[in-house]
Design a protein around this motif. Structure first.
Motif: not given
Length: 66
Positions: A1-23
């Motif tokens: 697994m590749v380490d995320f940059t600080e910016e990539e880590t900051q983006a993860l909550p938005a991804v989770m919010r986008a995935l929630a309705p699909e899940m």
């Protein structure tokens, strides 16, 4: 697994919010191996699009380093 940059880590909550309705639509208790090809495609596209959009937003708020 590749380490995320600080910016990539900051983006993860938005991804989770986008995935929630699909899940919610799919069902949180369904194993990934039981998802249809269409469901998997929707999850992947949703993830990538949300990540790209959030990374673009983060980048637009940053100073250019040169």
């Amino acid at each position: 697994m590749v380490d995320f940059t600080e910016e990539e880590t900051q983006a993860l909550p938005a991804v989770m919010r986008a995935l929630a309705p699909e899940m919610e639509r799919i069902g949180w208790d369904r194993p990934l191996g039981q998802l249809s090809q269409n469901d998997m495609h929707r999850l992947i596209v949703t993830t990538v699009e949300a990540f790209r959009a959030e990374m673009a937003e983060i980048a637009s708020q940053s100073e250019i380093p040169f």
